[in-house]
Scaffold this motif. Structure first.
Motif, PDB file in Angstrom:
ATOM      1  N   UNK A 156     -17.747 -44.088 -16.941  1.00  0.00           N
ATOM      2  CA  UNK A 156     -18.030 -42.738 -16.968  1.00  0.00           C
ATOM      3  C   UNK A 156     -19.544 -42.192 -17.539  1.00  0.00           C
ATOM      4  N   UNK A 157     -20.329 -43.455 -17.671  1.00  0.00           N
ATOM      5  CA  UNK A 157     -21.532 -42.464 -17.582  1.00  0.00           C
ATOM      6  C   UNK A 157     -22.450 -42.679 -16.161  1.00  0.00           C
ATOM      7  N   UNK A 158     -21.921 -43.308 -15.359  1.00  0.00           N
ATOM      8  CA  UNK A 158     -22.283 -43.487 -14.229  1.00  0.00           C
ATOM      9  C   UNK A 158     -22.108 -41.987 -13.167  1.00  0.00           C
ATOM     10  N   UNK A 159     -20.393 -42.245 -13.738  1.00  0.00           N
ATOM     11  CA  UNK A 159     -19.816 -40.454 -13.377  1.00  0.00           C
ATOM     12  C   UNK A 159     -20.513 -39.024 -13.742  1.00  0.00           C
ATOM     13  N   UNK A 160     -20.715 -39.563 -14.732  1.00  0.00           N
ATOM     14  CA  UNK A 160     -21.804 -38.227 -15.013  1.00  0.00           C
ATOM     15  C   UNK A 160     -22.699 -37.751 -15.102  1.00  0.00           C
ATOM     16  N   UNK A 161     -23.817 -39.102 -14.166  1.00  0.00           N
ATOM     17  CA  UNK A 161     -24.489 -38.642 -13.699  1.00  0.00           C
ATOM     18  C   UNK A 161     -24.846 -38.184 -12.682  1.00  0.00           C
ATOM     19  N   UNK A 162     -23.483 -38.974 -11.368  1.00  0.00           N
ATOM     20  CA  UNK A 162     -23.743 -38.458 -10.227  1.00  0.00           C
ATOM     21  C   UNK A 162     -22.953 -37.708  -9.880  1.00  0.00           C
ATOM     22  N   UNK A 163     -22.451 -36.440 -10.967  1.00  0.00           N
ATOM     23  CA  UNK A 163     -21.828 -35.099 -10.743  1.00  0.00           C
ATOM     24  C   UNK A 163     -22.913 -34.098 -10.703  1.00  0.00           C
ATOM     25  N   UNK A 164     -23.812 -34.180 -12.189  1.00  0.00           N
ATOM     26  CA  UNK A 164     -24.874 -33.613 -12.840  1.00  0.00           C
ATOM     27  C   UNK A 164     -25.853 -33.512 -11.239  1.00  0.00           C
ATOM     28  N   UNK A 165     -25.857 -34.886 -10.952  1.00  0.00           N
ATOM     29  CA  UNK A 165     -27.223 -34.490  -9.875  1.00  0.00           C
ATOM     30  C   UNK A 165     -26.503 -34.793  -8.820  1.00  0.00           C
ATOM     31  N   UNK A 166     -25.287 -34.195  -8.364  1.00  0.00           N
ATOM     32  CA  UNK A 166     -25.101 -33.757  -7.423  1.00  0.00           C
ATOM     33  C   UNK A 166     -25.106 -32.684  -6.952  1.00  0.00           C
ATOM     34  N   UNK A 184     -26.503 -38.289  -0.116  1.00  0.00           N
ATOM     35  CA  UNK A 184     -26.774 -38.669  -1.170  1.00  0.00           C
ATOM     36  C   UNK A 184     -25.278 -40.075  -1.256  1.00  0.00           C
ATOM     37  N   UNK A 185     -26.305 -41.165  -0.996  1.00  0.00           N
ATOM     38  CA  UNK A 185     -25.965 -42.640  -0.530  1.00  0.00           C
ATOM     39  C   UNK A 185     -25.817 -42.994  -2.444  1.00  0.00           C
ATOM     40  N   UNK A 186     -24.840 -43.146  -2.251  1.00  0.00           N
ATOM     41  CA  UNK A 186     -23.905 -43.303  -4.100  1.00  0.00           C
ATOM     42  C   UNK A 186     -23.641 -45.245  -3.994  1.00  0.00           C
ATOM     43  N   UNK A 187     -24.083 -46.218  -5.312  1.00  0.00           N
ATOM     44  CA  UNK A 187     -23.444 -47.234  -5.399  1.00  0.00           C
ATOM     45  C   UNK A 187     -21.760 -47.918  -5.481  1.00  0.00           C
ATOM     46  N   UNK A 188     -21.653 -47.931  -5.757  1.00  0.00           N
ATOM     47  CA  UNK A 188     -19.752 -49.021  -5.461  1.00  0.00           C
ATOM     48  C   UNK A 188     -19.872 -50.130  -4.726  1.00  0.00           C
TER      49      UNK A 188
END
Length: 411
Positions: A156-166, A184-188
């Motif tokens: 949830x926190x990583x998703x929040x950061x990714x959405x905000x940064x995007x 934007x290259x994202x982990x996973x």
């Protein structure tokens, strides 16, 4: 007085892994456990007899609260793969000797897939030798790829950061009146839960990424270039989110198209990095437009300044639930989160057989990926959005978040 507890952290860090540690510690002490030991650098540190008494470090509720707000692994982590007991029983003998020396009755390991493999192996060995030590897994991974649980603390926190940064990168891309591409290259790794979270940036004030490429689908290079060419005919600024694990139909990762040395860790995981740069260079060369790659890489793992309150609370919850379950007699299990309602959002904890979780990988359901192959559906958004809600303000000192840090100098 209940027997002693030992807890460790393993694998990659998250913004809330220490909230699970706090949950284990506080619940154990509330239930009357005499000592709570912390392994330094996980099972690898335990084999080297490196551990601390957490009572000596967490001397007040303020420090427990500070721990919940501290990102990364307070105890340190490892990527140590336990051998099979039939191949190397000496390793297991050493572990159980240390646990006996410390009078440990309850063993907790906070981690992802590889960590659950450790719990599975240790619980099986304990049963084979008649040990009464109880082994419990506490879920953690930003990748959100653990089976059985609705989601994993850390996601949830990583998703929040990714959405905000995007959202911020999209704003940045609109500054100049010229053709430009931002990838934007994202982990996973092999699952797209994190990359899909970039779609959460879409709202009244943001159109979200133009295309999303997930590892659940094979990546077609020609189709990618064609879609981009068509898109650039109607808009100057294009923002694309890709997973680090996107791969061609033949199984090769896109990042492997770059001529470089291949690296794998102790669990055989290939280092995935460079897909964004490869695609940006290709686009720049063939289309002659400005193209850049932003590789989030590890940056979202410890971004506690944008942590989700839901995530922090649930991380604490699963830590405490693991202690309660072990004291009640459970072993060889992992705590899972069960969603009972999305609107309003409600989740409860349960226990699940570790043998049905370890070494499996949960992917995004096919029905949650758009029919166009470059988007996610409303079902995905409805699933992910509740997990990014709320904030827990860090304790600020001199304008920066304050962290609780274990210092070896104390030894």
């Amino acid at each position: 007085m209940i027997g002693n507890v030992i807890v460790g952290q393993s694998g990659g860090p998250t913004a809330v892994i220490n909230s699970s540690l706090a949950g284990v510690y506080k619940t154990a002490k509330d239930k009357g456990v005499k000592k709570v030991y912390g392994m330094l650098n996980g099972i690898q540190g335990l084999l080297e007899e490196r551990y601390i008494e957490l009572e000596q470090e967490l001397k007040s509720q303020v420090e427990v609260e500070l721990l919940k707000r501290t990102p990364s692994s307070y105890l340190g982590s490892c990527r140590y793969k336990l051998p099979d007991a039939k191949d190397n029983s000496e390793v297991y003998d050493k572990i159980f000797q240390v646990l006996k020396k410390l009078e440990v009755e309850y063993f907790f390991y906070i981690g992802g897939n590889d960590s659950m493999d450790t719990i599975m192996k240790l619980s099986k060995y304990a049963a084979s030798i008649g040990s009464n030590i109880r082994f419990m897994g506490v879920p953690k991974t930003i990748d959100n790829d653990l089976e059985a649980t609705d989601h994993t603390p850390g996601y949830g926190s990583a998703a929040k950061y990714i959405a905000g940064t995007t959202k911020e990168l999209i704003r940045d891309s609109l500054v100049y009146d010229q053709k430009n591409l931002t990838i934007i290259e994202i982990m996973g790794r092999n699952v797209g839960w994190l990359t899909g979270a970039a779609a959460l940036s879409k709202g009244d004030d943001c159109e979200g990424p133009d295309m999303i490429f997930l590892p659940e689908l094979a990546f077609d290079m020609d189709d990618f270039m064609l879609k981009l060419e068509q898109l650039q005919k109607v808009k100057k600024s294009v923002v694309i989110a890709i997973s680090e694990g996107i791969h061609l139909a033949d199984g090769r990762y896109v990042c492997e198209l770059v001529d470089r040395t291949k690296y794998t860790d102790n669990f055989g995981h290939t280092l995935l990095s460079g897909s964004g740069n490869y695609l940006a260079n290709k686009v720049s060369t063939e289309f002659g437009c400005k193209a850049r790659a932003i590789e989030l890489n590890t940056i979202q793992r410890s971004a506690s300044h944008l942590a989700s309150l839901v995530d922090i609370n649930e991380a604490f919850l699963v830590g405490g639930a693991a202690v309660s379950a072990a004291i009640a007699g459970e072993t060889g299990k992992m705590i899972i989160l069960k969603r009972i309602s999305t609107s309003p959002y409600q989740c409860i904890t349960d226990v699940y057989d570790i043998n049905k979780i370890a070494n499996l990988e949960k992917k995004i359901p096919a029905g949650w990926i758009g029919e166009d192959g470059i988007s996610v559906t409303n079902e995905f958004l409805d699933y992910a959005r509740p997990l990014i809600q709320g904030e827990l303000t860090p304790y600020m000192v001199d304008g920066l978040p304050r962290h609780l840090v274990y210092s070896k100098k104390k030894q």
